[in-house]
Every structure is written in C-alpha cells, then in structure tokens.
Design a protein around this motif. Structure first.
Motif, mmCIF file in Angstrom:
data_model
loop_
_atom_site.group_PDB
_atom_site.id
_atom_site.type_symbol
_atom_site.label_atom_id
_atom_site.label_comp_id
_atom_site.label_asym_id
_atom_site.label_seq_id
_atom_site.Cartn_x
_atom_site.Cartn_y
_atom_site.Cartn_z
ATOM 1 N N ARG A 1 1.719 7.367 -6.310
ATOM 2 C CA ARG A 1 0.799 8.246 -6.815
ATOM 3 C C ARG A 1 1.419 9.742 -6.363
ATOM 4 N NH1 ARG A 1 -2.523 6.784 -10.277
ATOM 5 N NH2 ARG A 1 -3.528 4.901 -9.825
ATOM 6 N N TYR A 2 2.020 9.802 -5.259
ATOM 7 C CA TYR A 2 2.678 11.144 -4.615
ATOM 8 C C TYR A 2 3.484 11.318 -5.551
ATOM 9 C CZ TYR A 2 1.377 10.997 0.552
ATOM 10 O OH TYR A 2 0.676 10.868 1.633
ATOM 11 N N VAL B 1 2.176 1.914 -3.342
ATOM 12 C CA VAL B 1 1.060 2.500 -4.445
ATOM 13 C C VAL B 1 1.201 3.985 -4.135
ATOM 14 C CG1 VAL B 1 -1.238 2.451 -4.960
ATOM 15 C CG2 VAL B 1 -0.043 0.496 -4.730
ATOM 16 N N ILE B 2 1.156 4.249 -2.613
ATOM 17 C CA ILE B 2 0.940 5.788 -2.273
ATOM 18 C C ILE B 2 2.106 6.487 -2.634
ATOM 19 C CG2 ILE B 2 0.817 7.297 -0.226
ATOM 20 C CD1 ILE B 2 -0.822 5.033 1.170
ATOM 21 N N THR C 1 2.232 12.406 -9.184
ATOM 22 C CA THR C 1 1.269 13.706 -9.217
ATOM 23 C C THR C 1 2.284 14.925 -9.153
ATOM 24 O OG1 THR C 1 1.004 13.338 -6.966
ATOM 25 C CG2 THR C 1 -0.748 12.720 -8.594
ATOM 26 N N GLN D 1 4.007 15.423 -12.476
ATOM 27 C CA GLN D 1 3.146 15.860 -13.477
ATOM 28 C C GLN D 1 2.803 17.470 -13.145
ATOM 29 O OE1 GLN D 1 0.301 12.592 -12.556
ATOM 30 N NE2 GLN D 1 -1.066 13.574 -13.822
ATOM 31 N N ARG E 1 0.771 -1.284 -0.035
ATOM 32 C CA ARG E 1 -0.024 0.120 -0.105
ATOM 33 C C ARG E 1 1.024 1.153 -0.032
ATOM 34 N NH1 ARG E 1 -1.766 1.956 4.572
ATOM 35 N NH2 ARG E 1 -2.853 4.066 4.210
ATOM 36 N N ARG F 1 6.485 13.332 0.288
ATOM 37 C CA ARG F 1 5.190 13.606 -0.538
ATOM 38 C C ARG F 1 5.646 13.892 -2.182
ATOM 39 N NH1 ARG F 1 2.352 14.034 -3.889
ATOM 40 N NH2 ARG F 1 0.306 15.098 -3.744
#
Lengths: 259, 343
Positions: A10-11, A6-7, A14, A17, A3, A112
């Motif tokens: 995504r951190y 995955v986090i 993004t 991006q 988990r 983050r």
C-alpha cells in the motif's frame, strides 16, 4: 510478516500513484533520469582512457563502477526519498501521524515511499557488473558471498544515513548534511586502490564506503578474503543497532512543530 | 484494558518543561548565540491531574499556548512527560504499544494525514492495512462512517479537490476507521464554515452515542464545547484552573447577562455606561453586561431613556466566562479544581 507485506504494498503503490498524478513532472523526472544515465556512461569512458588503477584491470574496475551505479540507483529509489522526508515531517509536524500508527516508526520512515527515478541507474549498474565480471580475469569468485557483501554494504549506508537524518529532530535544517553524505559516497565509484593510504583508511573505518563497492567487487572477482565479509557484517550490525538506539533517544526529546 | 467504571484517562501530576534557546535581538547577539547558546526552561504544563470515565465527552479550554496541545500530546504518547504520569485505557502512552495505538486516535485540525494527491479511499485502504482491518470490516465501517458523515460520493475524488469541510470529514473517517475507544480532538472544526462545524459536531455526538467512545476535545469555537461537552477542563499557563460541569462554570463565573440594544440613532458612550459595563459599541448597536439582580430595572431604563429599536438579553459568550476564570486565576484563584469536581 504478511501484514508488513500488505502495508509496504500500500505504501509503495500510493507513492507511485501520487507520482503519476502530475504528468509534466513525470516527464521532467524521466528526462532528468536519462540525463543522469548518460552522465554515468560518459564517466565510464573517462575511466577507460585513464587505463585503470594499480592491481585492477579495466574490467575489474568496471565491476566497482557498476556496483556504484547500482547503489546510487537503489539510493535514489528508496533511501533518499524516504530519509529526506524525515526533515519535512519534523518541520511540518506530520511526524505525529507516523508515530501514532501501530507500525514501527523507523520502518515507516525508511520505507514509506519508493521513487522510480533510480531504476535506470540500477539497471545500468547491474548490466555493467555482468559485463565486467564476465570479461575479468578468471578466478574463483563467489556470487553468493558478493550478494551478502552488497546486503551488508546497503545496511551500512542505510545506518549512517538514518543516523544523520534522525538528527533533524533537533536541527531541522539538516538537509545539507545528507548532501555531504551523498558526496562522500561518490568515493565508492573507484576501487580503494585508487586512493592514497590515508584516504583508504578513512573510507574503510571512518566513512565505510569501501564496504559498499570494493568489498563486494573483490568477493565477486575472487580477489578478496571471506574475512572481509565478517568485518562488513560487524559494521552493518553495529550501525543498525546504533541507528535504532539513536532514533529512540531522539524521540525522547521530540517536541513537535507546534509544541 | 480499563475495567467498567474505572477511569479510561488518568493524568497524575502531568508536567512538561521545554528547553528553549534564548536569543536577544541584533546581529552581535546572533553571533554570540551561534557560539554559545543559553537556554531557558519554559514550563508548558505543570502538575495537571484529572480523570475521565469511559464514554465522557470533555471539553478542554484555554488560550493559545496554555498547554492544551502539549497535554494531548502527552496523553497520545507523542511527548514524554518531564514529570508525573498518565494512563490511557490502562496503558502508559509513551510506550506506544500496538494495543494502545489501536485504541486511540488524535485528530488535529491544523494537520492532515490524508494523501493530498490521491482520493481519500487510498488513505482509507492504507490505514486498513496498517491497523490490520479485515476486508469485510473495512467495507462495513467505511459504509457506516461515510453515511454518517454524508461523504459517500466524495471518497473517489483527489483530496486536493475537496472543500475544507469535506476534507475534515474525510480526515475524521480516516482517523476513526479502526474504531478507537478514545478520541483526542485538537481543534477539529478549525477554519470550517458554520454549516461544516454543525455537521462535524452532529457527527461527533452521534458517534459518541453509537460507540460509547470517550472524547477529549479542544476548540476555539465555544459552540463546539457547549453543544458537545457537559464537563470542561480549563487550563491556563500550564495549570488546570477548572475541572467540572460546564453549567457550574457558567454559574460560577458567568452570572452577568448580556444586553444587546439596537438604537434608531447614535447615543453617547457615557450615557450607555450609566446602565452597565459597555462590552462593545459600534454605530447604533451596543452590548452591555448587566448583573442579573439589576436586569429588569436596566431594561426598563433602557426602554425609557434610549431610542431603542430592538433589545435582546443573552447568556454571556463562553469566551468571556473563560476569560473571567483565567482572570481570577491570575489573582490567586482559590483552588477551583476539586471544588467543582463531581458536581
């Protein structure tokens, strides 16, 4: 664990991006990053003219310089973009959102975002280490011990930095303090032998930059004792536990931006 | 887990005191302040107790700085109470366990969690990873909520390109993705235009009906409270001064009716004052507060003595009612809390 993976994915995706959203800013940053790289190479030629430091050949000194560049790159990629945001979170009150999520807040605050702008320094540093180590006088150094020393060195810097950044919960204008820390880390550019004894003491025990570059370099080059690693591990452990305890303590007096 | 029928939110003597540095104005004072700080203890919330049952929608009213946000922050585990305690869904908030954080949400009208530069869908995916929501659940929840919020076609635009109302809806979607049982809403309609306010209100009502979620909300727009909450808590200077049904609050403090008259030409203020208390008088429009017993007589006199073009009678705006509750509490209000409870 999965988990968390995955986090983190995504951190980081993004944050990259978001970085790509502004094309002109992207170009300016890329330009700034190449300038910094040119600066590092220039510093290296100055060092070469100086003829090295007592007990260190030029190639051995290069390994220290390479470690310093790689560390600076890694700091610019992960440490500094994240920990300088803690101050912003406290000022804007968005720390609330970090605290409201079922993810360890220290993990979120430390990992983050990721910034690509330290990568050139990181790659350059690794190349200099490889080049220097291959040409240094042959001794039986250990790559795995050196890697462990790098890991502990990184944890030591992280622990120190996080403690300083955490104080922004009380003093929101702490941005300068992290800059001072950054300046002190510059001392890691040269082997500890380059400094007078009093500084050496301070850089080892007060502000442990010695463990960041000199110790891994000595282990890699077969110049150091594995007991140094023990010291490094101990300091890293103490700082990690301290940073966590300090963070929990700070949260008790967090009052939020709008009370 | 809270048992059925047991309260889902419980505040027991909740108290929060802030230590605030005191600095008199002027340069010399600034220098002294630099070397020696003097602090004053400011009570933000004092001995607040209440319980909320599962599925209730409760309004939380009070002036700016009355202690609403501080209370919400203690209930969501962001602030550590100075004294007293609270239990939400059977857990102590400040421990901020994974189970607790997955059971609640806090929406703040003045702050946003959406990633500003990216489409809202990126924030939603991130939250799905954080709350450990499966792909299938993620898809069905986003479909359901974006349908209810009429937001489906807006999720792929960067958040910075959305209107304020759309952004608030997307914020609600991101905050509700994990299906929280307890919603804490702090000014969820702040700054929205009337249409967007109505849409958010309608959504909250439907969400409560569909999921049985408990909602505690603060708002400056009294229409939010009257539309959604049958029960209200009123807090003033950190103390709870009313806990009971909204209707009871209106009965108790809002007995006066409001008479609005539009005149063909301006009349003297003194003339209007003979009819009742003048709330406002601008140009040819005046608002008067009238006791209900005198209402018929006053309307008759107004029609006879004033050049009336239009005349309407309203319930008093709830701001005025709250103002009166607060005003009375300042004159040592007999303990209202409890008197209204369970009404």
């Amino acid at each position: 664990m999965r988990r968390l993976g995955v986090i983190l994915w995504r951190y980081w995706s993004t944050s990259l991006q978001a970085e790509l959203e502004y094309r002109s800013n992207f170009l300016v940053q890329a330009f700034g990053s190449s300038l910094a790289l040119a600066g590092s190479i220039f510093a290296l030629t100055l060092f070469y003219r100086g003829g090295g430091f007592p007990g260190w050949t030029f190639e051995e000194g290069l390994v220290v310089q390479g470690l310093y560049s790689a560390f600076s790159g890694a700091i610019a990629c992960v440490l500094s973009p994240n920990l300088s945001r803690i101050v912003q979170h406290v000022e804007a009150g968005t720390l609330d959102f970090v605290l409201l999520k079922p993810v360890d807040a220290q993990v979120t605050l430390s990992l983050r975002v990721i910034s690509p702008w330290g990568l050139p320094d990181l790659v350059f540093g690794l190349a200099v280490i490889a080049w220097g180590a291959a040409r240094a006088p042959a001794r039986d150094g250990s790559v795995s011990l050196a890697l462990l020393a790098v890991l502990f060195g990184a944890l030591i810097i992280y622990g120190l930095w996080f403690v300083v950044a955490t104080t922004s919960v009380w003093f929101t204008k702490i941005y300068n303090a992290t800059e001072v820390l950054r300046g002190l880390l510059d001392a890691g550019r040269f082997p500890m032998a380059a400094y007078p004894a009093a500084y050496r003491f301070a850089f080892t025990f007060v502000m442990p930059v010695a463990f960041m570059t000199t110790v891994p370099a000595e282990l890699l080059l077969g110049r150091g004792q594995p007991t140094m690693l023990l010291g490094s591990a101990l300091i890293a452990l103490v700082l990690l536990v301290a940073s966590r305890a300090f963070w929990r303590f700070a949260l008790k007096s967090y009052t939020g931006a709008s009370g | 887990m809270a048992e059925a029928g047991a309260p889902i939110i419980e505040a027991i003597g909740l108290t929060k005191t802030f230590k605030v540095a005191q600095k008199p104005p002027g340069f010399a004072a600034s220098v002294r302040h630099f070397f020696k700080r003097t602090y004053k203890e400011i009570p933000a919330v004092t001995d607040v107790s209440f319980t909320i049952r599962p599925g209730e929608m409760v309004g939380f009213l009070g002036a700016n700085g009355a202690g609403k946000t501080t209370t919400l922050k203690m209930l969501t585990g962001l602030l550590h109470p100075t004294a007293g305690r609270c239990v939400v869904d059977g857990r102590e908030p400040f421990a901020r366990t994974r189970d607790f954080l997955s059971a609640i949400t806090l929406v703040m009208g003045n702050k946003q969690q959406l990633l500003w530069d990216l489409p809202a869908r990126d924030t939603l995916r991130l939250n799905a990873a954080i709350y450990g929501i499966s792909d299938a659940d993620y898809k069905s929840r986003v479909d359901e909520l974006s349908g209810m919020l009429e937001l489906t076609d807006k999720l792929d635009q960067p958040v910075r390109k959305l209107s304020l109302g759309e952004r608030m809806k997307a914020e609600l979607l991101a905050s509700l993705l994990h299906g929280p049982k307890v919603l804490f809403l702090d000014e969820p309609t702040l700054g929205l235009d009337v249409n967007a306010q109505v849409a958010v209100r309608a959504f909250l009502r439907r969400y409560n009906e569909r999921t049985g979620a408990t909602i505690l909300m603060t708002s400056h727009y009294m229409a939010d409270i009257t539309a959604l909450c049958s029960r209200v808590l009123v807090i003033h200077e950190g103390k709870l001064v009313h806990d009971g049904e909204l209707a009871a609050l209106l009965r108790r403090f809002g007995t006066r009716r409001e008479l609005r008259v539009e005149l063909s030409h301006a009349v003297d203020d003194a003339k209007l004052r003979t009819l009742g208390e003048v709330l406002s008088h601008e140009g040819n429009v005046a608002r008067l507060a009238v006791e209900p017993a005198a209402l018929v007589a006053v309307v008759g006199r107004a029609l006879a003595e004033l050049p009336v073009v239009d005349l309407t009678v309203h319930d008093p705006p709830i701001e005025e009612v709250v103002g009166r509750v607060i005003g009375k509490s300042q004159r040592a209000l007999p303990n209202v809390v409890g008197a209204e409870q369970g009404a």
